[in-house]
Design a protein around this motif. Structure first.
Motif, PDB file in Angstrom:
ATOM      1  N   ARG A   1      -9.655   8.273  -0.597  1.00 51.25           N
ATOM      2  CA  ARG A   1      -8.832   7.807  -1.713  1.00 51.25           C
ATOM      3  C   ARG A   1      -8.957   6.296  -1.895  1.00 51.25           C
ATOM      4  O   ARG A   1      -9.026   5.804  -3.026  1.00 51.25           O
ATOM      5  CB  ARG A   1      -7.361   8.175  -1.482  1.00 51.25           C
ATOM      6  CG  ARG A   1      -7.100   9.670  -1.569  1.00 51.25           C
ATOM      7  CD  ARG A   1      -5.623   9.990  -1.577  1.00 51.25           C
ATOM      8  NE  ARG A   1      -4.935   9.412  -2.727  1.00 51.25           N
ATOM      9  CZ  ARG A   1      -3.659   9.657  -3.040  1.00 51.25           C
ATOM     10  NH1 ARG A   1      -2.965  10.493  -2.290  1.00 51.25           N
ATOM     11  NH2 ARG A   1      -3.098   9.092  -4.082  1.00 51.25           N
ATOM     12  N   VAL A   2      -9.022   5.555  -0.783  1.00 48.47           N
ATOM     13  CA  VAL A   2      -9.196   4.106  -0.877  1.00 48.47           C
ATOM     14  C   VAL A   2     -10.566   3.776  -1.463  1.00 48.47           C
ATOM     15  O   VAL A   2     -10.699   2.905  -2.336  1.00 48.47           O
ATOM     16  CB  VAL A   2      -9.038   3.452   0.511  1.00 48.47           C
ATOM     17  CG1 VAL A   2      -9.337   1.955   0.429  1.00 48.47           C
ATOM     18  CG2 VAL A   2      -7.634   3.685   1.051  1.00 48.47           C
TER      19      VAL A   2
ATOM     20  N   TYR B   1      -2.554   3.220  -0.499  1.00 47.40           N
ATOM     21  CA  TYR B   1      -3.980   3.252  -0.804  1.00 47.40           C
ATOM     22  C   TYR B   1      -4.395   1.991  -1.558  1.00 47.40           C
ATOM     23  O   TYR B   1      -5.428   1.388  -1.268  1.00 47.40           O
ATOM     24  CB  TYR B   1      -4.326   4.506  -1.620  1.00 47.40           C
ATOM     25  CG  TYR B   1      -3.860   5.779  -0.947  1.00 47.40           C
ATOM     26  CD1 TYR B   1      -4.522   6.262   0.176  1.00 47.40           C
ATOM     27  CD2 TYR B   1      -2.749   6.487  -1.416  1.00 47.40           C
ATOM     28  CE1 TYR B   1      -4.088   7.419   0.819  1.00 47.40           C
ATOM     29  CE2 TYR B   1      -2.319   7.639  -0.799  1.00 47.40           C
ATOM     30  CZ  TYR B   1      -2.988   8.092   0.323  1.00 47.40           C
ATOM     31  OH  TYR B   1      -2.565   9.227   0.950  1.00 47.40           O
TER      32      TYR B   1
ATOM     33  N   TRP C   1      -8.851  -0.898   6.895  1.00 44.08           N
ATOM     34  CA  TRP C   1      -9.750  -1.278   5.804  1.00 44.08           C
ATOM     35  C   TRP C   1      -9.995  -2.785   5.785  1.00 44.08           C
ATOM     36  O   TRP C   1     -11.070  -3.246   5.371  1.00 44.08           O
ATOM     37  CB  TRP C   1      -9.202  -0.796   4.456  1.00 44.08           C
ATOM     38  CG  TRP C   1      -9.645   0.624   4.209  1.00 44.08           C
ATOM     39  CD1 TRP C   1      -9.003   1.745   4.598  1.00 44.08           C
ATOM     40  CD2 TRP C   1     -10.840   1.027   3.566  1.00 44.08           C
ATOM     41  NE1 TRP C   1      -9.713   2.858   4.246  1.00 44.08           N
ATOM     42  CE2 TRP C   1     -10.866   2.436   3.589  1.00 44.08           C
ATOM     43  CE3 TRP C   1     -11.907   0.354   2.968  1.00 44.08           C
ATOM     44  CZ2 TRP C   1     -11.905   3.180   3.057  1.00 44.08           C
ATOM     45  CZ3 TRP C   1     -12.939   1.088   2.419  1.00 44.08           C
ATOM     46  CH2 TRP C   1     -12.951   2.487   2.464  1.00 44.08           C
TER      47      TRP C   1
ATOM     48  N   ASP D   1       2.231   1.608  -2.837  1.00 44.68           N
ATOM     49  CA  ASP D   1       1.161   2.577  -2.619  1.00 44.68           C
ATOM     50  C   ASP D   1       0.255   2.097  -1.487  1.00 44.68           C
ATOM     51  O   ASP D   1      -0.380   1.038  -1.593  1.00 44.68           O
ATOM     52  CB  ASP D   1       0.353   2.748  -3.909  1.00 44.68           C
ATOM     53  CG  ASP D   1      -0.602   3.913  -3.823  1.00 44.68           C
ATOM     54  OD1 ASP D   1      -1.494   3.872  -2.959  1.00 44.68           O
ATOM     55  OD2 ASP D   1      -0.458   4.869  -4.601  1.00 44.68           O
TER      56      ASP D   1
ATOM     57  N   ALA E   1      -7.630   9.917   3.569  1.00 44.10           N
ATOM     58  CA  ALA E   1      -7.075   8.646   3.106  1.00 44.10           C
ATOM     59  C   ALA E   1      -8.190   7.660   2.791  1.00 44.10           C
ATOM     60  O   ALA E   1      -8.137   6.930   1.793  1.00 44.10           O
ATOM     61  CB  ALA E   1      -6.129   8.074   4.159  1.00 44.10           C
ATOM     62  N   ASP E   2      -9.214   7.618   3.647  1.00 43.66           N
ATOM     63  CA  ASP E   2     -10.343   6.726   3.402  1.00 43.66           C
ATOM     64  C   ASP E   2     -11.025   7.052   2.075  1.00 43.66           C
ATOM     65  O   ASP E   2     -11.448   6.155   1.335  1.00 43.66           O
ATOM     66  CB  ASP E   2     -11.350   6.826   4.546  1.00 43.66           C
ATOM     67  CG  ASP E   2     -10.882   6.098   5.802  1.00 43.66           C
ATOM     68  OD1 ASP E   2      -9.930   5.300   5.683  1.00 43.66           O
ATOM     69  OD2 ASP E   2     -11.457   6.318   6.876  1.00 43.66           O
TER      70      ASP E   2
END
Length: 447
Positions: free
Chosen positions: A332-333, A370, A426, A368, A329-330
């Motif tokens: 993708r961010v 992200y 984040w 979303d 996930a990180d």
């Protein structure tokens, strides 16, 4: 038989002398008392002190007796109903006298009643078992004084229980758990006892409490996912030190997050009723606890207050699991940030991401996670860069981003995206990166 009774009287007299040396000195009051066996007792008051006088039959006892004896159940005083609680000081005074045998020459010839011994025992309940049972008071509670009682006269059955005590004029504290007081006559045979002038009794002096203190506050369960109701929910239970009085005992309640940050509003983690009432003659009551969704684990303190006493319990409120979360996930961010952070223009990148996630909500872009995480990262980073003097670092207590996001000075300026575990993660990184930009790479340790 007379010799046995004489021996008993000597034993009791010696015990009373011993007790008298340890207790305050007071003259014995002999005179008419209330109607025999009146359970409520005659009442008198002196300031905040109450005095109750109870009459006693010389055939009343809580000791074991012979099968064919004619004893009566002992006097039972409900201490809790009088406002007497464990730890309170009470004074017990013997009133009057009686004879241990109507066949004694002094009683037959002159009506002299020379017996004065009384005994008592505290108990957690009012239960008194049958007369032929040895331990007739199953809830008996000792006070550290053991007063041996005689065996029965004809069959020598043991009668002594270790928790009872003799008294003539005795001031003692009510032991823990003591809610009732049994009072009777110590003897080996009760059928021939008598109180011709009907003056035998006991005077009870005490200062009643106006309320009952809290003993504990418990939560079930002690850990819960915020905002998600379990089959029975979260319940709190308050327990008093003794039974609630006739009007019940109100316990004030409060629930709040452990959040000692100045100028930062506490997030709503739990809510509880303003109070709960323990019903009359009960010792505990339960109340519901509502929890709210959180983005990371938070501890809430539930506080109960009654009669000047306070008890607390901790409730751990955890977030729901929102996949995906972790390195993938990180990544993708970070890819989204790399796409929009062309030339290092943080403000422009933030505007573009917000525009994108709001452009077509029906397609799912608006939700979303992200894009939301990138939004929160840039929001935190740009805000700290624009307000370097207002950032407060409280490392190790809560994510620093939460301080930025909730600071009162922000007004209506909030992240465009609803928070999630990923976005808060984040957002914190945005705070850390901004601090490093302002004060150098070693300004703060962390990711």
């Amino acid at each position: 038989m007379n010799k046995l009774r004489a021996s008993l009287q000597i034993t009791v007299a010696l015990m009373l002398v011993w007790l008298g040396a340890a207790c305050q000195d007071a003259s014995t009051v002999v005179g008419p008392v209330a109607t025999p066996h009146q359970p409520a007792g005659d009442v008198a008051t002196s300031g905040s002190t109450e005095i109750r006088t109870y009459s006693i039959s010389p055939q009343q006892t809580f000791l074991r007796t012979e099968t064919n004896d004619q004893s009566l159940p002992s006097l039972v005083v409900n201490l809790a109903s009088l406002g007497i609680r464990p730890g309170d000081q009470i004074r017990l005074e013997r009133l009057g006298d009686y004879t241990l045998s109507i066949y004694e020459p002094e009683y037959i010839n002159s009506g002299i009643e020379s017996a004065t011994a009384l005994q008592a025992v505290f108990s957690s309940s009012s239960t008194l078992l049958g007369a032929t049972t040895l331990n007739r008071v199953p809830g008996a509670i000792g006070i550290g004084i053991n007063s041996p009682s005689p065996a029965t006269l004809f069959t020598s059955l043991p009668t002594d229980i270790p928790e009872d005590f003799f008294f003539s004029d005795l001031t003692i504290p009510v032991p823990a758990g003591g809610a009732y007081l049994f009072i009777g006559v110590p003897d080996s045979w009760y059928k021939d006892n008598a109180d011709g002038n009907r003056n035998l009794g006991v005077r009870l002096t005490y200062t009643p409490q106006s309320c009952v203190a809290l003993q504990s506050l418990m939560l079930s369960p002690a850990t819960v996912v915020g905002g998600v109701a379990s089959p029975r929910g979260v319940a709190g239970t308050v327990t008093l030190q003794s039974l609630a009085q006739a009007s019940g005992e109100m316990v004030s309640l409060k629930g709040e997050a452990d959040w000692p940050l100045l100028n930062v509003p506490s997030p709503q983690v739990v809510s509880v009723p303003g109070s709960v009432t323990v019903p009359s003659a009960q010792v505990s009551a339960t109340f519901p606890i509502t929890t709210y969704a959180v983005n990371y684990p938070l501890v809430a303190t539930i506080t109960g207050t009654a009669c000047g006493s306070k008890q607390t319990a901790k409730l751990l409120v955890t977030p729901t699991v929102i996949p995906p979360f972790g390195p993938a996930a990180d990544a993708r961010v970070q890819a989204i940030l790399d796409q929009f952070l062309v030339g290092g223009n943080y403000d422009r990148a933030l505007d573009d991401i917000i525009t994108l996630r709001n452009s077509n909500p029906s397609s799912g872009i608006g939700q979303d996670i992200y894009l939301a995480a990138a939004d929160h990262y840039l929001f935190a980073l740009t805000w700290v860069l624009e307000h370097p003097a207002q950032i407060v670092l409280v490392a190790g207590f809560v994510p620093m981003y939460e301080i930025v996001k909730l600071t009162k000075e922000l007004g209506t300026d909030q992240p465009a995206s609803p928070p999630s575990r990923l976005s808060v993660w984040w957002g914190e990184k945005g705070v850390i990166d901004a601090v490093r930009i302002l004060y150098g790479a070693n300004a703060i340790r962390g990711r």
